[in-house]
Design an enzyme around this catalytic site. Sequence first.
Site, PDB file in Angstrom:
ATOM      1  CD  GLU A 149      -6.627  -3.385   9.479  1.00  0.00           C
ATOM      2  OE1 GLU A 149      -6.485  -4.447   8.830  1.00  0.00           O
ATOM      3  OE2 GLU A 149      -6.640  -2.272   8.930  1.00  0.00           O
ATOM      4  CG  LEU A 184      -4.392   7.776   9.791  1.00  0.00           C
ATOM      5  CD1 LEU A 184      -4.677   8.529  11.106  1.00  0.00           C
ATOM      6  CD2 LEU A 184      -3.896   8.749   8.758  1.00  0.00           C
ATOM      7  CG  ASP A 185      -8.816   1.632  10.064  1.00  0.00           C
ATOM      8  OD1 ASP A 185      -8.511   0.748   9.239  1.00  0.00           O
ATOM      9  OD2 ASP A 185     -10.001   1.947  10.324  1.00  0.00           O
ATOM     10  CD  GLU A 211      -2.306  -0.886   7.753  1.00  0.00           C
ATOM     11  OE1 GLU A 211      -3.269  -1.275   8.426  1.00  0.00           O
ATOM     12  OE2 GLU A 211      -2.386  -0.080   6.818  1.00  0.00           O
ATOM     13  CD  GLU A 212       1.235   2.370   7.600  1.00  0.00           C
ATOM     14  OE1 GLU A 212      -0.001   2.288   7.551  1.00  0.00           O
ATOM     15  OE2 GLU A 212       1.968   2.227   6.585  1.00  0.00           O
ATOM     16  CG  ASP A 235      -0.770   5.646   6.243  1.00  0.00           C
ATOM     17  OD1 ASP A 235      -0.848   5.497   5.011  1.00  0.00           O
ATOM     18  OD2 ASP A 235      -1.711   5.396   7.032  1.00  0.00           O
ATOM     19  CG  ASP A 253      -4.214   0.608  10.778  1.00  0.00           C
ATOM     20  OD1 ASP A 253      -5.183   0.257  10.063  1.00  0.00           O
ATOM     21  OD2 ASP A 253      -3.399   1.498  10.438  1.00  0.00           O
ATOM     22  CG  ASP A 257      -1.673  -1.234   1.489  1.00  0.00           C
ATOM     23  OD1 ASP A 257      -2.088  -1.820   0.484  1.00  0.00           O
ATOM     24  OD2 ASP A 257      -1.831  -1.646   2.657  1.00  0.00           O
TER      25      ASP A 257
HETATM   26  P1  AFP Z   1      -6.781   2.062   4.234  1.00  0.00           P
HETATM   27  O1  AFP Z   1      -6.212   2.260   5.613  1.00  0.00           O
HETATM   28  O2  AFP Z   1      -5.765   1.623   3.224  1.00  0.00           O
HETATM   29  O3  AFP Z   1      -7.619   3.214   3.780  1.00  0.00           O
HETATM   30  O4  AFP Z   1      -7.763   0.784   4.340  1.00  0.00           O
HETATM   31  C1  AFP Z   1      -8.794   0.858   5.283  1.00  0.00           C
HETATM   32  C2  AFP Z   1      -9.282  -0.567   5.506  1.00  0.00           C
HETATM   33  O5  AFP Z   1      -8.215  -1.376   5.917  1.00  0.00           O
HETATM   34  C3  AFP Z   1     -10.431  -0.607   6.502  1.00  0.00           C
HETATM   35  O6  AFP Z   1     -10.321   0.339   7.508  1.00  0.00           O
HETATM   36  C4  AFP Z   1     -11.641  -0.364   5.638  1.00  0.00           C
HETATM   37  O7  AFP Z   1     -12.819  -0.924   6.176  1.00  0.00           O
HETATM   38  C5  AFP Z   1     -11.252  -1.073   4.342  1.00  0.00           C
HETATM   39  O8  AFP Z   1      -9.812  -1.073   4.292  1.00  0.00           O
HETATM   40  C6  AFP Z   1     -11.745  -0.334   3.117  1.00  0.00           C
HETATM   41  O9  AFP Z   1     -11.415  -1.165   2.015  1.00  0.00           O
HETATM   42  P2  AFP Z   1     -11.847  -0.723   0.543  1.00  0.00           P
HETATM   43  O10 AFP Z   1     -10.986   0.460   0.217  1.00  0.00           O
HETATM   44  O11 AFP Z   1     -11.555  -1.940  -0.300  1.00  0.00           O
HETATM   45  O12 AFP Z   1     -13.301  -0.381   0.571  1.00  0.00           O
END
Ligand code: AFP
Length: 337
Positions: free
Chosen positions: A283, A118-119, A94-95, A71, A116, A65
């Site tokens: 997560e 910054l989710d 995560e990072e 992040d 994580d 990613d």
């Molecule tokens: P990011 O941290 O890369 O934005 O991903 C967030 C996540 O891990 C979780 O928090 C969300 O529910 C899910 O991914 C969103 O996934 P999509 O982008 O495939 O909808």
Amino acid sequence: MQEMGTTLSSFIIDEQRKLGNKASGEFTGLLNDITIACKGIANLVNKGDLAGVLGVTESENSMGDVQKKMDLIANDLFIDALQNNGHCAGIASEELDEVLSLPEGKPRGHYLVTFDPLDGSSNMDINMDVGAIFSILKAPEDKENPTAEDFSRPGTEQIAAGYCLYGPSSMMVLTTGSGVNGFTLCTSIGEFILTHPNMKIPEETSEYAINASNQRFWEEPIRQYVADCVEGEEGPLGKRYNMRWVAAMVGEIHRILCRGGVFLYPIDDRNREAGGKLRLLYEGNPMAMIVEQAGGAASTGYERILEVAPNGDPHQRVPVIMGSKNEVEKIVAYHNK
Ligand code: AFP
């Protein structure tokens, strides 16, 4: 004069008092370290472009990613808060590709922390919900530098889990194994105040959250469940459903804690090889502990998330179905057909 209310700090100290003189105060100190990291992140997230924290970096994390600026900043704030006070013995993020040992000479504590930082970070540049998710495990005795296998423990061994949601307000939601409590950040005094004591997830719901654009990749049980939801009153589930998708797990789970619902990120054709999209250690497991402590359920579709056997990879992935107990049970039944 209006009462200030119970601060997170005094709440944590009261929890420690309940343990009597068995408690050394180290766990209290660790939660305080995490709180400081979350306050530092809230401060920058809430400033957004004014603090120059939007946008991406040149680097990628171990899952490929692209890392957003925030992040890495959030990751550094967690590490800085955890490595100096002697409450933590090791970190998995995560990072970070690998688990992190503290620098030589830094005091080690008795706890491991996974997070994580910054989710939902893809929401940063569009000013939508982001959050931090953390989980706390006991560290192995007398081990200067814990390794990946020391983190590789089932979710039932977590001693605490929580998240901080950076939304219209910033909220810390925490469980130490006896219920779930929510605290809202009062920015004028820089304290989290207890606003949502003893949070409970309604057992019934008619609201589901899934990224519906992935429908063609889903396995049959999920495809059938969502099709039945969409059929509404005339369908086999016999009621009208609503759908939400925040693209930040912290936002989904917080909504579910507040009004019920179910959040799904299932295995699909794209992520089957990897074992799912979401990560178990920072997560799936922390959110499953929070959801179960609030009376909900958390399943892969085939087993309880908290009992999933870890495989030694700090970034192990897991399919996720969690939220209102009776709805999760319904969805699990689709997997047993
Ligand atoms: P990011 O941290 O890369 O934005 O991903 C967030 C996540 O891990 C979780 O928090 C969300 O529910 C899910 O991914 C969103 O996934 P999509 O982008 O495939 O909808």
